[in-house]
Design an enzyme around this catalytic site. Structure first.
Site, PDB file in Angstrom:
ATOM      1  N   GLU A  94       0.877  -1.164   0.000  1.00 63.40           N
ATOM      2  CA  GLU A  94       0.000   0.000   0.000  1.00 63.40           C
ATOM      3  C   GLU A  94       0.912   1.212   0.000  1.00 63.40           C
ATOM      4  O   GLU A  94       1.693   1.403   0.934  1.00 63.40           O
ATOM      5  CB  GLU A  94      -0.916  -0.026   1.226  1.00 63.40           C
ATOM      6  CG  GLU A  94      -2.022   1.009   1.115  1.00 63.40           C
ATOM      7  CD  GLU A  94      -2.083   1.874   2.333  1.00 63.40           C
ATOM      8  OE1 GLU A  94      -1.779   3.075   2.193  1.00 63.40           O
ATOM      9  OE2 GLU A  94      -2.416   1.375   3.425  1.00 63.40           O
ATOM     10  N   CYS A  96      -2.101   8.327   4.587  1.00 65.57           N
ATOM     11  CA  CYS A  96      -2.200   7.997   3.171  1.00 65.57           C
ATOM     12  C   CYS A  96      -3.552   8.410   2.604  1.00 65.57           C
ATOM     13  O   CYS A  96      -3.737   8.396   1.388  1.00 65.57           O
ATOM     14  CB  CYS A  96      -1.978   6.502   2.962  1.00 65.57           C
ATOM     15  SG  CYS A  96      -3.012   5.506   4.021  1.00 65.57           S
TER      16      CYS A  96
END
Lengths: 511, 511
Positions: free
Chosen positions: A229, A266
């Site tokens: 990720e 994020c």
């Protein structure tokens, strides 16, 4: 099978993980669920002590870290629930059919089995929720795979202390020895990822490192799945009507989302597209004063943020909305208040090389788009894959009957093609841990968009499908036995129907 | 976005596929199902004409090819059923929960959306079932992804003729233009795989070419998923009691499986482990005479098979059981009858470099293992990932209560760790197309073991999960709306439960 010898202490870890794999795979899902709950209990109990270490190592606040421990503990418990539910096994039973249209069909039953030992490279910005006992780790253990965590260098002491708590709880729950390990150092992590006994990798961090590791996993003599990720800038679109309806509310939510955890998330909204001349910049400016200063995670992240901030502020057409600040203390740690800028679409387009790259920290860009520009076209023009995309609508627009409904639907479709989660009237930070959560997206949001890194669906990453054909009951996995001793949901295709469309499987299947 | 210009005719294909992607993704599953049934109907109608072309291009028999058309048509219909069923969407709804243990939780709903244009590299050995309208193609179209098939050079005319039939049926079913294309040539296939508009790749063929293409997919600036189904040697274990019970039946089934399609099947049983001194070799020898000669698929495959056969027959300790033959006609085509050899375990171990590589054609090896050898240990000693692993048991052994039950279970576990399908008392050739089928396995059986290349579960390859958070009904995909207009199965997590293990989701979920 090993080409390169591992350092002795790493060899010990990998050998222990590989040795534990068959016994761990053979544990009953309910027993693994109980062990995971025991780990969650132990984490809760050790919470205050661990938060103290984390505070020192990461600079994150006590409140944020305590909340993260609670989240991490609940996340573990939800995986335990998923194990008991059993839906993750996607169990399917096709009964033998002597009259199948292509000739007699055998009995075939399919479930999912653990992959084997997994290495998880943990993240800097969530020292609990994406670290030793974070989402990927919970998924690995729930799947029945031995886990090797490569600790993030930003919180090594916390990583060891967390592992100690977890190993004790796993042991006292009767799990096999050797199912959880922590290692340190990038070189050790790469060596483990390359080891033939390792069956999968997971990672949360930068695009640069994620790509490096994904390439290593893909280039092995036997390639393995790698779930990275990586970066995301999370575009947001706000309609004129939404701003007219609730500019102050949107401005307040935006600043909370940009400044939380010092913007080191994020899912921070990096770009907000608004109509030219709207009231939102003023509302943001008005909400700005008094935003507190926060320490960034570490000197390297802080320096990188300061550079990105300078580059953005120096780009033609970029105007400050909230000035913000960054300063460095005598230890090299960076302290920042949020920065928000605005830029017209044409200048954004001209300055895209400077402006589009993720600024990991408390900074966000308002992009003012002229009337007549098609928002749906802006998504592929400016963005690759992203974790999230957001749309703020007015009440009447949400009803889908306004004059711009088709354009809004086209925008939602465009976001759906490029992001993992489409939000309405909210902000992407604060990712709920639930069965339906999707935290992923096309490259470069992730290296592998087939699953999620938050939410219980993540367990699928560490399993592989295996079918059993005409297996006697004594040799079937429990989830596939006729008497369904695990009480898991199953799709059953009965015998005795024709192979014509409209007949076979057109009845609701048993689930 | 394109770095390298494509040849004009290939650019036209890729642009058409990319252009069709949004409209194809937006078609209703039931409409795609109807279109796929129309394609199956058209394939059935064109069957005799297409079989004639295939016979000429591949050398396979009319009976085999007609059966393959029927299988391919039924396979398409089963995917249409899967679309109507909707289980493939794995639809999940987590209702908003203001009292969630970690704070208010938004409404999150998750489904699967099509990836975008896919290139499928088709296989030589199944000119229908793994070619233009084969399993991966059916899965791509069912998923709602535009399809570009790289035709196999072994049946180019058939590929074009099949595509023509399919395109006409898709058009008359109201599908968007441009959702199915055939291209020719390896260079064109690689160029398409590298194109940024392509979202995934699929392949059936050799380990060498599959690895080459997987590496290309992984090395793209934006890596994409690549599903290669490669080599497999499909180990079989037969117990002494099974041989004592039914040696002749086992021998007959074995020879049928080894000789069918001239052994050119990825599921051909390459190695059969039997107790030393058993009656099986004699039973195989007795069943051998009269096995017909078949043409191999093409000169290259035939030469390669002849070389492998010579190498195996020349390895120390290898004894012929059925001699078999291979001869070449004036056009370079190879014609073969089945070869079966036996070898003692020690010689097998000593000759593993020559013996273990797949011999693609009608040849199989009986490995005689001495009393006391642990069959479970032989699986990881000799094999990497395989599509299948098989165990033949006696009736009492199948009951799981014999003295060797633990050893047999250990063998089944060992197979389960390394293969995609574990069979009992059968042969791995003839892969049933059903919802529970799993045709895959760890490397080098596949380049990606997260799904199947046969059976309706293959649709998952070409979809990605997307979540919608607090979406107004007007903007939700149909599968996620409260009134469930598509009538698909869904997992629903209700609001208002605590986050403690044992409470949340411990009730059976709604499906």
């Amino acid at each position: 099978m090993t080409d390169t010898a591992l350092a002795p202490e790493i060899e010990t870890v990998v050998a222990a993980a590989a040795g534990a794999a068959p016994a761990f795979a053979a544990t009953a899902p309910r027993d693994r669920a109980r062990a995971i709950v025991a780990v969650a209990d132990a984490l809760d109990e050790a919470g205050p002590r661990l938060v103290e270490i984390a505070r020192r190592e990461t600079g994150l606040t006590e409140a944020r870290l305590s909340g993260e421990v609670a989240r991490t503990s609940v996340q573990l418990r939800l995986f335990a629930d998923a194990l008991v539910d059993g839906g993750y096994l996607d169990a399917r039973i096709d009964h033998a059919d002597p009259d199948f249209v292509l000739g007699p069909r055998p009995d075939i039953r399919r479930t999912h089995l653990p992959l084997g030992p997994v290495i998880n490279f943990s993240a800097s910005n969530f020292p609990f929720a994406f670290s030793v006992l974070g989402g990927d780790s919970a998924a690995v253990l729930a799947a029945g795979c031995p886990l090797i965590v490569k600790a993030h260098s930003g919180h090594p002491e916390l990583s060891d202390a967390t592992a100690e708590v977890a190993v004790a709880a796993l042991r006292s729950s009767g799990m096999p020895e050797g199912v959880l390990h922590v290692i340190h150092g990038q070189e050790a992590g790469v060596a483990v990822l390359e080891d033939p006994r390792i069956a999968a990798g997971a990672f949360t961090g930068s695009i640069r490192v994620g790509r490096l590791l994904a390439d290593i996993a893909a280039a092995r003599p036997a390639p393995i799945p790698f779930y990275g990720e990586l970066g995301s800038v999370n575009p947001v679109f706000v309609t004129a009507d939404a701003i007219a309806e609730r500019a102050d509310e949107i401005a307040a939510g935006y600043l909370t989302s940009v400044s939380g955890s010092a913007g080191q998330l994020c899912t921070k909204p990096g770009f907000v597209f608004i109509p030219s001349g709207s009231a939102l910049p003023d509302a943001v400016r008005a909400a700005g004063p008094g935003l507190p200063e926060h320490r960034l995670l570490g000197p390297r992240i802080a320096r990188s943020f300061a550079e990105r901030r300078d580059a953005i502020l120096g780009t033609a057409g970029v105007r400050p909305v909230i000035d913000g600040s960054i300063r460095f203390d005598s230890e090299g740690q960076g302290w920042a208040t949020p920065t928000v800028v605005s830029v017209a679409l044409d200048d954004f387009r001209a300055g895209r090389r400077e402006l589009l790259e993720e600024a990991f920290g408390p900074l966000s860009i308002l992009v003012e788009i002229p009337e007549g520009a098609d928002p749906a076209a802006l998504v592929p023009e400016f963005f690759e894959g992203n974790l999230t995309g957001t749309l703020h609508l007015s009440g009447p627009e949400a009803g889908g009957e306004t004059a711009n409904a088709a354009a809004l639907r086209a925008l939602v479709d465009a976001l759906g093609r490029q992001v993992g989660r489409v939000l309405f009237n909210g902000w992407p930070t604060g990712v709920a841990v639930t069965p339906a959560q999707q935290h992923g997206g096309p490259w470069p949001a992730t290296t592998n968009d087939s699953s999620t890194s938050v939410g219980t669906a993540a367990i699928a990453r560490f399993l592989r499908p295996v079918a059993f054909q005409n297996a006697p009951a004594a040799f079937l996995p429990l989830a596939l036995r006729d008497d369904n001793p695990l009480d898991v949901p199953r799709s059953i295709a009965p015998a005795g129907e024709s192979g014509d469309w409209g007949a076979r499987f057109s009845e609701p299947v048993v689930r």
